[in-house]
Write a protein that holds these residues in place. Structure first.
Motif, PDB file in Angstrom:
ATOM      1  N   ALA A  79      18.094  73.135  50.034  1.00 26.30           N
ATOM      2  CA  ALA A  79      18.524  73.663  48.736  1.00 26.30           C
ATOM      3  C   ALA A  79      18.104  75.121  48.626  1.00 26.30           C
ATOM      4  O   ALA A  79      16.926  75.449  48.828  1.00 26.30           O
ATOM      5  N   VAL A  80      19.044  76.001  48.287  1.00 25.93           N
ATOM      6  CA  VAL A  80      18.737  77.428  48.237  1.00 25.93           C
ATOM      7  C   VAL A  80      17.832  77.772  47.058  1.00 25.93           C
ATOM      8  O   VAL A  80      17.144  78.804  47.087  1.00 25.93           O
ATOM      9  N   ALA A  81      17.790  76.963  46.033  1.00 22.73           N
ATOM     10  CA  ALA A  81      16.861  77.222  44.929  1.00 22.73           C
ATOM     11  C   ALA A  81      15.420  77.025  45.379  1.00 22.73           C
ATOM     12  O   ALA A  81      14.507  77.706  44.894  1.00 22.73           O
ATOM     13  N   GLU A  82      15.194  76.083  46.307  1.00 23.36           N
ATOM     14  CA  GLU A  82      13.849  75.819  46.823  1.00 23.36           C
ATOM     15  C   GLU A  82      13.484  76.770  47.956  1.00 23.36           C
ATOM     16  O   GLU A  82      12.339  77.229  48.040  1.00 23.36           O
ATOM     17  N   LEU A  83      14.451  77.037  48.829  1.00 32.81           N
ATOM     18  CA  LEU A  83      14.240  77.860  50.021  1.00 32.81           C
ATOM     19  C   LEU A  83      15.312  78.944  50.056  1.00 32.81           C
ATOM     20  O   LEU A  83      16.307  78.842  50.785  1.00 32.81           O
ATOM     21  N   PRO A  84      15.143  80.007  49.253  1.00 33.10           N
ATOM     22  CA  PRO A  84      16.212  80.995  49.078  1.00 33.10           C
ATOM     23  C   PRO A  84      16.358  81.997  50.219  1.00 33.10           C
ATOM     24  O   PRO A  84      17.361  82.716  50.269  1.00 33.10           O
ATOM     25  N   CYS A  85      15.386  82.067  51.120  1.00 33.91           N
ATOM     26  CA  CYS A  85      15.389  83.082  52.175  1.00 33.91           C
ATOM     27  C   CYS A  85      15.552  82.412  53.539  1.00 33.91           C
ATOM     28  O   CYS A  85      14.815  81.477  53.868  1.00 33.91           O
ATOM     29  N   PHE A  86      16.475  82.908  54.331  1.00 38.22           N
ATOM     30  CA  PHE A  86      16.702  82.355  55.671  1.00 38.22           C
ATOM     31  C   PHE A  86      16.491  83.444  56.703  1.00 38.22           C
ATOM     32  O   PHE A  86      17.029  84.556  56.583  1.00 38.22           O
ATOM     33  N   SER A  87      15.700  83.129  57.733  1.00 41.10           N
ATOM     34  CA  SER A  87      15.451  84.059  58.833  1.00 41.10           C
ATOM     35  C   SER A  87      15.961  83.449  60.133  1.00 41.10           C
ATOM     36  O   SER A  87      15.750  82.262  60.379  1.00 41.10           O
ATOM     37  N   LEU A  88      16.612  84.262  60.936  1.00 41.68           N
ATOM     38  CA  LEU A  88      17.055  83.857  62.267  1.00 41.68           C
ATOM     39  C   LEU A  88      16.274  84.665  63.285  1.00 41.68           C
ATOM     40  O   LEU A  88      16.334  85.898  63.303  1.00 41.68           O
ATOM     41  N   TRP A  89      15.520  83.951  64.122  1.00 46.20           N
ATOM     42  CA  TRP A  89      14.690  84.579  65.161  1.00 46.20           C
ATOM     43  C   TRP A  89      15.305  84.268  66.517  1.00 46.20           C
ATOM     44  O   TRP A  89      15.545  83.116  66.856  1.00 46.20           O
ATOM     45  N   LYS A  90      15.566  85.320  67.311  1.00 45.46           N
ATOM     46  CA  LYS A  90      16.152  85.185  68.641  1.00 45.46           C
ATOM     47  C   LYS A  90      15.187  85.777  69.653  1.00 45.46           C
ATOM     48  O   LYS A  90      14.842  86.964  69.559  1.00 45.46           O
ATOM     49  N   ASN A  91      14.777  84.971  70.615  1.00 45.50           N
ATOM     50  CA  ASN A  91      13.805  85.395  71.621  1.00 45.50           C
ATOM     51  C   ASN A  91      14.367  85.051  72.992  1.00 45.50           C
ATOM     52  O   ASN A  91      14.500  83.878  73.350  1.00 45.50           O
ATOM     53  N   SER A  92      14.720  86.073  73.780  1.00 46.30           N
ATOM     54  CA  SER A  92      15.506  85.852  74.998  1.00 46.30           C
ATOM     55  C   SER A  92      14.859  86.387  76.262  1.00 46.30           C
ATOM     56  O   SER A  92      15.528  86.982  77.126  1.00 46.30           O
ATOM     57  N   PRO A  93      13.556  86.187  76.488  1.00 47.41           N
ATOM     58  CA  PRO A  93      12.955  86.593  77.755  1.00 47.41           C
ATOM     59  C   PRO A  93      13.297  85.584  78.852  1.00 47.41           C
ATOM     60  O   PRO A  93      13.980  84.580  78.591  1.00 47.41           O
ATOM     61  N   PRO A  94      12.830  85.779  80.074  1.00 48.25           N
ATOM     62  CA  PRO A  94      13.044  84.770  81.116  1.00 48.25           C
ATOM     63  C   PRO A  94      12.484  83.409  80.683  1.00 48.25           C
ATOM     64  O   PRO A  94      11.549  83.329  79.871  1.00 48.25           O
ATOM     65  N   LEU A  95      13.052  82.355  81.247  1.00 50.61           N
ATOM     66  CA  LEU A  95      12.703  80.994  80.830  1.00 50.61           C
ATOM     67  C   LEU A  95      11.197  80.717  80.829  1.00 50.61           C
ATOM     68  O   LEU A  95      10.697  80.089  79.886  1.00 50.61           O
ATOM     69  N   PRO A  96      10.425  81.163  81.827  1.00 57.23           N
ATOM     70  CA  PRO A  96       8.995  80.852  81.802  1.00 57.23           C
ATOM     71  C   PRO A  96       8.240  81.480  80.633  1.00 57.23           C
ATOM     72  O   PRO A  96       7.130  81.056  80.306  1.00 57.23           O
ATOM     73  N   ASP A  97       8.850  82.489  80.007  1.00 58.27           N
ATOM     74  CA  ASP A  97       8.183  83.194  78.917  1.00 58.27           C
ATOM     75  C   ASP A  97       8.578  82.679  77.535  1.00 58.27           C
ATOM     76  O   ASP A  97       8.076  83.183  76.527  1.00 58.27           O
ATOM     77  N   GLY A  98       9.487  81.692  77.473  1.00 56.58           N
ATOM     78  CA  GLY A  98       9.834  81.098  76.192  1.00 56.58           C
ATOM     79  C   GLY A  98      11.166  81.559  75.642  1.00 56.58           C
ATOM     80  O   GLY A  98      11.222  82.383  74.720  1.00 56.58           O
ATOM     81  N   TYR A  99      12.249  81.047  76.226  1.00 58.64           N
ATOM     82  CA  TYR A  99      13.614  81.321  75.751  1.00 58.64           C
ATOM     83  C   TYR A  99      13.865  80.386  74.571  1.00 58.64           C
ATOM     84  O   TYR A  99      13.990  79.168  74.742  1.00 58.64           O
ATOM     85  N   VAL A 100      13.948  80.950  73.361  1.00 60.26           N
ATOM     86  CA  VAL A 100      13.904  80.101  72.166  1.00 60.26           C
ATOM     87  C   VAL A 100      14.524  80.838  70.986  1.00 60.26           C
ATOM     88  O   VAL A 100      14.541  82.075  70.938  1.00 60.26           O
ATOM     89  N   THR A 101      15.036  80.068  70.044  1.00 60.22           N
ATOM     90  CA  THR A 101      15.488  80.624  68.774  1.00 60.22           C
ATOM     91  C   THR A 101      14.878  79.819  67.642  1.00 60.22           C
ATOM     92  O   THR A 101      14.601  78.626  67.792  1.00 60.22           O
ATOM     93  N   GLY A 102      14.673  80.490  66.520  1.00 58.51           N
ATOM     94  CA  GLY A 102      14.125  79.832  65.344  1.00 58.51           C
ATOM     95  C   GLY A 102      15.077  79.932  64.169  1.00 58.51           C
ATOM     96  O   GLY A 102      15.525  81.034  63.816  1.00 58.51           O
ATOM     97  N   LEU A 103      15.399  78.797  63.562  1.00 56.42           N
ATOM     98  CA  LEU A 103      16.145  78.736  62.309  1.00 56.42           C
ATOM     99  C   LEU A 103      15.102  78.477  61.222  1.00 56.42           C
ATOM    100  O   LEU A 103      14.460  77.421  61.220  1.00 56.42           O
TER     101      LEU A 103
END
Length: 390
Positions: free
Chosen positions: A294-318
């Motif tokens: 619900a946007v009234a409860e959680l009004p802010c959305f961040s998208l985190w993109k992390n694209s190093p080589p696989l051993p270093d943590g290829y990951v995204t955060g919603l």
């Protein structure tokens, strides 16, 4: 059929009266739910030593809960398809090995490897230092490295639902006294979980709180040309690095040496009931995962993109949150905190649903497209001073 419950942990004011059941194994017969189980396990050795896992299996979807790490979700599986990511940190890490208050403010990273961890409760963003350079608020706060003092499992055979509730206090003498009561629910055969969190101010004085759900995905779901779909009202790059990648803000590059993280801040559109949805899908559109909130409860959305080589943590955060993950003082100065009166409780809900085939992904895409129809997205070409401290 009546509900059934098991108290796995109950720490009383008097330690002599604590309830600790130890290892638990609840079978389908005990739960009265065919194909469902609840099992606990204590890990040994390395940074995992002493970590307790509570694994809930609804017959199709399994999830591992971490009571000692703020009731976070370590990993999940839809049938045999894993959800989560491969951190260079070999976790799950016991909180005693995470130096949250080290001078750099970055000690939180020593334990970071969950599918979902909460950031908060006093603060949830970048480290903040006083005028002398002394750490005031560490990266992402303390709640993900605090243990629950009450854990309970409940089953409702009539609704075919399993729930796990944990209570975690973030308290410091002379400072904040906040309590997280988190309940995770899942029904038999459901391809996901629903989180219902309540944060209460236990103090006799008003308090501020922040909360962000750092929900993280790596391979196999994350891959080159994987895509995020979100009903954007307004979106902006956090910094110069994100400006450079703005044309492909919602698509992913291959892992590459030297890649710097990209972060985008957004406000999202919602339906008539105030709920929104974000989807991460693979490049073929054959698998994906959605978050609903619900946007009234959680009004802010961040998208985190992390694209190093696989051993270093290829990951995204919603990352839906009360605020954007800037330093606490910046967010407080812009009104992006929740103020709680003495004894006041605020509630947050988040649904995580896995989409195991192209049809389910297409349905999620259609739902987001309907939300987007109410307004054209506003894409800011540069960081805005009221949204980012970078």
């Amino acid at each position: 059929m009546p509900k059934k419950s098991w108290t796995l942990l109950e720490l009383a004011a008097d330690p002599l009266t604590d309830v600790q059941l130890g290892l638990v194994e609840l079978t389908a017969a005990e739960l009265e739910l065919p194909g469902c189980t609840v099992r606990s396990k204590t890990l040994h050795g390395g940074l995992r030593d002493g970590v307790e896992l509570l694994v809930i299996d609804n017959g199709r979807f399994r999830v591992a809960v971490l009571p000692q790490r703020g009731m976070g979700l370590w990993k999940a599986w839809l049938d045999d398809w894993p959800l989560g990511w491969n951190s260079p940190v070999r976790g799950p890490v016991h909180p005693r090995f995470v130096p949250i208050s080290e001078p750099s403010g970055l000690g939180w990273l020593d334990g970071f490897d969950e599918l979902l961890c909460r950031c908060g409760l006093a603060s949830n963003g970048a480290p903040q230092f006083d005028a002398r350079g002394v750490l005031q608020y560490p990266l992402h706060g303390r709640i993900a490295n605090l243990p629950a003092h009450r854990v309970m499992v409940e089953v409702d055979p009539a609704e075919e639902e399993i729930s796990v509730t944990g209570v975690v206090d973030e308290c410091r003498f002379h400072f904040q006294k906040l309590r997280l009561s988190s309940t995770m629910r899942t029904r038999r055969g459901e391809p996901g979980v629903r989180l219902v969190d309540e944060v209460t101010n236990l103090s006799g004085n008003p308090s501020e709180m922040q909360l962000l759900y750092h929900t993280n995905f790596g391979p196999p779901l994350l891959e080159p040309d994987a895509t995020v779909l979100a009903p954007v009202r307004r979106l902006m790059p956090r910094d110069a690095r994100a400006v450079a990648g703005l044309a492909r803000w919602n698509r992913y590059e291959p892992p590459q040496p030297g890649a710097e993280e990209e972060v985008y801040f957004a406000q999202l559109l919602a339906d008539a009931d105030g709920w929104t949805q974000v989807l991460l899908r693979n490049s073929a559109g054959s698998q994906g995962v959605s978050l609903r909130f619900a946007v009234a409860e959680l009004p802010c959305f961040s998208l985190w993109k992390n694209s190093p080589p696989l051993p270093d943590g290829y990951v995204t955060g919603l990352e839906p949150g009360v605020n954007f993950p800037n330093p606490h003082g910046f967010e407080s100065g812009h009104g992006r905190v929740r103020r709680l009166e003495p004894g006041e409780t605020v509630r947050f809900e988040l649904t995580l649903e896995a989409h195991g085939d192209g049809q389910a992904v297409a349905q999620a895409e259609a739902a987001i497209a309907r939300l987007q129809q109410s307004a054209a997205p506003e894409i800011c070409p540069q960081p805005q001073p009221d949204w980012t401290a970078a």
